[in-house]
Design a protein around this motif. Structure first.
Motif, PDB file in Angstrom:
ATOM      1  N   ASN A 160      44.916  13.951 -34.653  1.00 46.43           N
ATOM      2  CA  ASN A 160      44.750  15.405 -34.729  1.00 46.43           C
ATOM      3  C   ASN A 160      43.383  15.837 -35.254  1.00 46.43           C
ATOM      4  O   ASN A 160      43.178  17.029 -35.504  1.00 46.43           O
ATOM      5  N   LYS A 161      42.475  14.878 -35.430  1.00 47.72           N
ATOM      6  CA  LYS A 161      41.108  15.187 -35.895  1.00 47.72           C
ATOM      7  C   LYS A 161      41.145  16.037 -37.169  1.00 47.72           C
ATOM      8  O   LYS A 161      40.526  17.109 -37.239  1.00 47.72           O
ATOM      9  N   CYS A 162      41.867  15.554 -38.180  1.00 49.58           N
ATOM     10  CA  CYS A 162      41.980  16.339 -39.405  1.00 49.58           C
ATOM     11  C   CYS A 162      42.114  15.425 -40.618  1.00 49.58           C
ATOM     12  O   CYS A 162      42.289  14.207 -40.482  1.00 49.58           O
ATOM     13  N   ARG A 163      42.038  16.050 -41.788  1.00 55.48           N
ATOM     14  CA  ARG A 163      42.336  15.379 -43.047  1.00 55.48           C
ATOM     15  C   ARG A 163      43.724  15.848 -43.473  1.00 55.48           C
ATOM     16  O   ARG A 163      43.920  17.044 -43.724  1.00 55.48           O
ATOM     17  N   PRO A 164      44.705  14.966 -43.525  1.00 56.96           N
ATOM     18  CA  PRO A 164      46.084  15.361 -43.835  1.00 56.96           C
ATOM     19  C   PRO A 164      46.187  16.169 -45.118  1.00 56.96           C
ATOM     20  O   PRO A 164      45.585  15.829 -46.136  1.00 56.96           O
ATOM     21  N   GLN A 165      46.985  17.234 -45.033  1.00 56.37           N
ATOM     22  CA  GLN A 165      47.208  18.073 -46.206  1.00 56.37           C
ATOM     23  C   GLN A 165      48.698  18.380 -46.329  1.00 56.37           C
ATOM     24  O   GLN A 165      49.513  17.447 -46.314  1.00 56.37           O
ATOM     25  N   GLU A 166      49.077  19.656 -46.421  1.00 58.19           N
ATOM     26  CA  GLU A 166      50.461  20.001 -46.736  1.00 58.19           C
ATOM     27  C   GLU A 166      51.449  19.717 -45.606  1.00 58.19           C
ATOM     28  O   GLU A 166      52.648  19.598 -45.865  1.00 58.19           O
ATOM     29  N   ARG A 167      50.987  19.628 -44.372  1.00 59.74           N
ATOM     30  CA  ARG A 167      51.915  19.422 -43.256  1.00 59.74           C
ATOM     31  C   ARG A 167      52.204  17.944 -42.996  1.00 59.74           C
ATOM     32  O   ARG A 167      53.038  17.613 -42.162  1.00 59.74           O
ATOM     33  N   HIS A 168      51.512  17.049 -43.695  1.00 59.10           N
ATOM     34  CA  HIS A 168      51.748  15.614 -43.565  1.00 59.10           C
ATOM     35  C   HIS A 168      52.615  15.142 -44.740  1.00 59.10           C
ATOM     36  O   HIS A 168      52.255  15.364 -45.903  1.00 59.10           O
ATOM     37  N   ILE A 169      53.742  14.504 -44.434  1.00 59.54           N
ATOM     38  CA  ILE A 169      54.649  13.991 -45.460  1.00 59.54           C
ATOM     39  C   ILE A 169      54.601  12.468 -45.413  1.00 59.54           C
ATOM     40  O   ILE A 169      54.924  11.855 -44.387  1.00 59.54           O
ATOM     41  N   THR A 170      54.188  11.840 -46.496  1.00 57.65           N
ATOM     42  CA  THR A 170      53.980  10.397 -46.542  1.00 57.65           C
ATOM     43  C   THR A 170      55.275   9.658 -46.870  1.00 57.65           C
ATOM     44  O   THR A 170      55.968  10.010 -47.823  1.00 57.65           O
ATOM     45  N   VAL A 171      55.561   8.619 -46.086  1.00 55.96           N
ATOM     46  CA  VAL A 171      56.736   7.785 -46.326  1.00 55.96           C
ATOM     47  C   VAL A 171      56.349   6.397 -46.817  1.00 55.96           C
ATOM     48  O   VAL A 171      56.897   5.895 -47.806  1.00 55.96           O
ATOM     49  N   ALA A 172      55.393   5.737 -46.159  1.00 64.40           N
ATOM     50  CA  ALA A 172      55.098   4.349 -46.507  1.00 64.40           C
ATOM     51  C   ALA A 172      53.639   4.004 -46.239  1.00 64.40           C
ATOM     52  O   ALA A 172      52.996   4.584 -45.361  1.00 64.40           O
ATOM     53  N   TYR A 173      53.136   3.014 -47.019  1.00 65.49           N
ATOM     54  CA  TYR A 173      51.804   2.445 -46.826  1.00 65.49           C
ATOM     55  C   TYR A 173      51.947   0.980 -46.429  1.00 65.49           C
ATOM     56  O   TYR A 173      52.895   0.303 -46.835  1.00 65.49           O
ATOM     57  N   GLY A 174      50.962   0.473 -45.693  1.00 64.38           N
ATOM     58  CA  GLY A 174      50.937  -0.948 -45.377  1.00 64.38           C
ATOM     59  C   GLY A 174      49.641  -1.318 -44.700  1.00 64.38           C
ATOM     60  O   GLY A 174      48.744  -0.494 -44.526  1.00 64.38           O
ATOM     61  N   ARG A 175      49.551  -2.586 -44.301  1.00 61.67           N
ATOM     62  CA  ARG A 175      48.337  -3.038 -43.607  1.00 61.67           C
ATOM     63  C   ARG A 175      48.309  -2.542 -42.165  1.00 61.67           C
ATOM     64  O   ARG A 175      47.244  -2.268 -41.608  1.00 61.67           O
ATOM     65  N   ASP A 176      49.496  -2.429 -41.548  1.00 65.72           N
ATOM     66  CA  ASP A 176      49.625  -1.903 -40.194  1.00 65.72           C
ATOM     67  C   ASP A 176      51.086  -1.526 -39.985  1.00 65.72           C
ATOM     68  O   ASP A 176      51.891  -1.576 -40.926  1.00 65.72           O
ATOM     69  N   PHE A 177      51.437  -1.173 -38.758  1.00 63.07           N
ATOM     70  CA  PHE A 177      52.805  -0.702 -38.487  1.00 63.07           C
ATOM     71  C   PHE A 177      53.861  -1.742 -38.847  1.00 63.07           C
ATOM     72  O   PHE A 177      54.971  -1.387 -39.262  1.00 63.07           O
ATOM     73  N   ALA A 178      53.545  -3.019 -38.702  1.00 64.26           N
ATOM     74  CA  ALA A 178      54.524  -4.061 -38.983  1.00 64.26           C
ATOM     75  C   ALA A 178      55.023  -4.004 -40.421  1.00 64.26           C
ATOM     76  O   ALA A 178      56.146  -4.428 -40.709  1.00 64.26           O
ATOM     77  N   ASP A 179      54.207  -3.487 -41.340  1.00 65.90           N
ATOM     78  CA  ASP A 179      54.600  -3.400 -42.750  1.00 65.90           C
ATOM     79  C   ASP A 179      55.455  -2.178 -43.055  1.00 65.90           C
ATOM     80  O   ASP A 179      56.078  -2.124 -44.125  1.00 65.90           O
ATOM     81  N   VAL A 180      55.475  -1.190 -42.176  1.00 61.67           N
ATOM     82  CA  VAL A 180      56.088   0.099 -42.538  1.00 61.67           C
ATOM     83  C   VAL A 180      57.075   0.619 -41.494  1.00 61.67           C
ATOM     84  O   VAL A 180      57.470   1.787 -41.543  1.00 61.67           O
ATOM     85  N   SER A 181      57.497  -0.226 -40.571  1.00 62.51           N
ATOM     86  CA  SER A 181      58.432   0.209 -39.534  1.00 62.51           C
ATOM     87  C   SER A 181      59.617   0.935 -40.163  1.00 62.51           C
ATOM     88  O   SER A 181      60.248   0.422 -41.085  1.00 62.51           O
TER      89      SER A 181
END
Length: 291
Positions: free
Chosen positions: A247-268
């Protein structure tokens, strides 16, 4: 903003499955700018066992086991989350990217060195020459790391086409890069591959994006979806700064964070193994509703 989130995943099996062991990562994280007021998960059919834990990256996980014949599996996560505007670092105040690259390679444990584990290859993101060459158009000598990353984030948005038919969940990052198309998972993996190919730490972020309907149109149920973006390490002062290349943006209030990882395999959001035969299909519906 305060959100109510419903995330329903329904697996349908051609033949009955007798045993299923699954791991869910569906609970929104606690962050300085984000607070999860309540979270619950319903599983149908009822599991024989449930167990929660936090993984290596601090993500909240739920393991559940199903024993007994079943042809469908429905997992529904329900959350209430409050998101405040995060602190956005000024790009010019972050260190030059070459300085940061050397700092994460230090001999003593510092915040930079600790973040350095995200500068290496991972299961789904392998740094390479093609990614480095593409990134260097933004990471010019002496440019600050966040200024360069923001330019790269914008270039990926401009140069790559959002195309759900072009890739799937297992598409290698180099293939999506060559096609110049994909979905948010691919865009995040490409941005990570480019940044890591220059020795800078970058991590994968999974979560939700509250989408807005067209003017005058009602919001459709199930129109929202799981989303993916990237965090770039910007030094011990400004730490991790999020970028959304889709979305060419810096995430703010509309982005809700669930998980961090090295890539998708870590956070499926949901993965597992089942004992049975035949094919399976998956249907996912997500609603993110401001409250």
């Amino acid at each position: 903003m305060r959100y109510e989130i419903h995330h329903r995943s329904t697996y349908t099996y051609d033949e009955s499955v007798s045993i299923g062991h699954h791991l869910a990562r569906l609970a929104p994280r606690e962050l300085l700018h984000q607070h999860c007021e309540w979270h619950g998960v319903d599983v149908e059919p009822e599991p024989m066992s449930l167990a929660g834990h936090r993984d290596y990256f601090g993500n909240q996980c739920l393991f559940f086991a199903l024993h007994g014949a079943h042809k469908t599996l429905t997992v529904t996560a329900h959350s209430f989350v409050v998101v405040h505007p995060p602190v956005l670092a000024a790009p010019e105040e972050t260190p030059a990217w070459e300085t940061l690259r050397e700092a994460v390679r230090g001999d003593f444990l510092t915040p930079d060195v600790a973040a350095g584990e995200y500068a290496f290859a991972s299961a789904m993101v392998k740094p390479g020459k093609q990614f480095a060459e593409y990134a260097l158009e933004s990471f010019k000598p002496g440019v600050t790391v966040l200024k360069a990353a923001l330019d790269l984030n914008e270039r990926i948005f401009r140069d790559f086409k959002f195309d759900p038919a072009a890739t799937d969940v297992a598409t290698p990052v180099h293939e999506a890069f060559e096609k110049r198309r994909g979905v948010c998972q691919d865009f995040a993996h490409i941005l990570i591959a480019c940044i890591r190919s220059l020795g800078i730490p970058a991590r994968y972020v999974s979560g939700y994006l509250e989408t807005l309907p067209p003017p005058g149109k009602p919001k459709m149920v199930g129109a929202d979806a799981s989303h993916a973006w990237v965090s770039v390490w910007c030094g011990p002062v400004h730490q991790w700064q999020d970028l959304d290349p889709t979305n060419k943006c810096r995430p703010q209030e509309r982005h809700i964070t669930v998980a961090y990882g090295r890539d998708f395999a870590d956070v499926s959001p949901l993965r597992g193994v089942v004992y049975g035969s035949g094919e399976q299909s998956l249907k996912v519906a997500v609603d993110v509703t401001p409250r």
